[in-house]
Scaffold this active site. Structure first.
Site, PDB file in Angstrom:
ATOM      1  N   HIS A  14       0.851  -1.192   0.000  1.00  0.00           N
ATOM      2  CA  HIS A  14       0.000   0.000   0.000  1.00  0.00           C
ATOM      3  C   HIS A  14       0.882   1.236   0.000  1.00  0.00           C
ATOM      4  O   HIS A  14       2.103   1.150   0.081  1.00  0.00           O
ATOM      5  CB  HIS A  14      -0.954   0.013   1.209  1.00  0.00           C
ATOM      6  CG  HIS A  14      -0.304   0.268   2.524  1.00  0.00           C
ATOM      7  ND1 HIS A  14      -0.893   0.984   3.526  1.00  0.00           N
ATOM      8  CD2 HIS A  14       0.913  -0.090   3.015  1.00  0.00           C
ATOM      9  CE1 HIS A  14      -0.097   1.051   4.573  1.00  0.00           C
ATOM     10  NE2 HIS A  14       1.000   0.398   4.286  1.00  0.00           N
ATOM     11  N   CYS A  33       6.103   6.509   3.758  1.00  0.00           N
ATOM     12  CA  CYS A  33       4.915   5.686   3.481  1.00  0.00           C
ATOM     13  C   CYS A  33       4.083   6.236   2.324  1.00  0.00           C
ATOM     14  O   CYS A  33       3.170   5.569   1.847  1.00  0.00           O
ATOM     15  CB  CYS A  33       4.060   5.548   4.738  1.00  0.00           C
ATOM     16  SG  CYS A  33       4.886   4.618   6.039  1.00  0.00           S
ATOM     17  N   HIS A  39       4.895   0.295  -0.765  1.00  0.00           N
ATOM     18  CA  HIS A  39       5.707  -0.491   0.166  1.00  0.00           C
ATOM     19  C   HIS A  39       4.815  -1.581   0.735  1.00  0.00           C
ATOM     20  O   HIS A  39       3.590  -1.511   0.633  1.00  0.00           O
ATOM     21  CB  HIS A  39       6.314   0.377   1.284  1.00  0.00           C
ATOM     22  CG  HIS A  39       5.314   0.940   2.236  1.00  0.00           C
ATOM     23  ND1 HIS A  39       4.538   2.052   1.940  1.00  0.00           N
ATOM     24  CD2 HIS A  39       4.946   0.532   3.476  1.00  0.00           C
ATOM     25  CE1 HIS A  39       3.743   2.307   2.966  1.00  0.00           C
ATOM     26  NE2 HIS A  39       3.963   1.402   3.908  1.00  0.00           N
ATOM     27  N   ASP A  79      -4.337 -10.847   0.309  1.00  0.00           N
ATOM     28  CA  ASP A  79      -3.006 -11.439   0.303  1.00  0.00           C
ATOM     29  C   ASP A  79      -2.308 -11.235  -1.040  1.00  0.00           C
ATOM     30  O   ASP A  79      -2.874 -11.520  -2.095  1.00  0.00           O
ATOM     31  CB  ASP A  79      -3.085 -12.934   0.626  1.00  0.00           C
ATOM     32  CG  ASP A  79      -1.725 -13.557   0.888  1.00  0.00           C
ATOM     33  OD1 ASP A  79      -0.830 -12.853   1.410  1.00  0.00           O
ATOM     34  OD2 ASP A  79      -1.549 -14.749   0.578  1.00  0.00           O
ATOM     35  N   GLU A 125       0.799  -4.358  11.747  1.00  0.00           N
ATOM     36  CA  GLU A 125       1.451  -3.960  10.506  1.00  0.00           C
ATOM     37  C   GLU A 125       2.944  -4.304  10.563  1.00  0.00           C
ATOM     38  O   GLU A 125       3.526  -4.738   9.574  1.00  0.00           O
ATOM     39  CB  GLU A 125       1.258  -2.460  10.298  1.00  0.00           C
ATOM     40  CG  GLU A 125       1.839  -1.943   9.010  1.00  0.00           C
ATOM     41  CD  GLU A 125       1.581  -0.472   8.826  1.00  0.00           C
ATOM     42  OE1 GLU A 125       0.576  -0.129   8.191  1.00  0.00           O
ATOM     43  OE2 GLU A 125       2.394   0.343   9.325  1.00  0.00           O
TER      44      GLU A 125
END
Length: 136
Positions: A14, A33, A39, A79, A125
């Site tokens: 994301h 990010c 990433h 996934d 995360e």
């Protein structure tokens, strides 16, 4: 009241960005990010249900059934995917861990039955960052 937790694992990519902001604003708020090239994370998902123990089975909820629900309504959709581009239930949301956990709740809550209910979504995360969501 008794609680049962099932842990699942998946990988997803994301980037964090607000489409209403400039690239510079996104980078100032989200830092690395907001990388244009995305990433990824190795997520750990903990789904906890609660209820009373069935006198017929001794279960609060069938753990195999819970695993199958998580795989069907979450893992199979996320996934090895890009959360921003590939995951329908993340469309229109900034792909933070907070928003992702809430979206996972929305995917699973309607399918928990048999007298049990969804208690918590814990989404890790990284080893150092996780959120817990207990519903509205």
């Amino acid at each position: 009241m008794i609680y049962l937790t099932r842990k699942e694992h998946f990988n997803a990519a994301h980037k964090l960005y607000n489409p209403a902001w400039s690239r510079e604003e996104n980078e100032a708020v989200f830092g690395l990010c907001a990388n244009e090239n995305w990433h990824g994370h190795n997520y750990e998902l903990y789904v906890t249900v609660k209820g009373t123990i069935s006198p017929e089975t001794g279960f609060v909820y069938d753990a195999k059934k819970l695993s199958q629900l998580i795989k069907t309504y979450v893992v199979s959709k996320v996934d090895h995917r890009n959360l921003n581009l590939d995951v329908e239930f993340m469309q229109g949301r900034i792909c933070t861990t907070e928003n992702f956990a809430m979206a996972i709740w929305d995917q699973l809550a309607p399918h928990i039955d048999g007298g049990a209910s969804l208690h918590c979504i814990k989404l890790m995360e990284t080893e150092r960052i996780y959120v817990e969501y207990y519903g509205k």
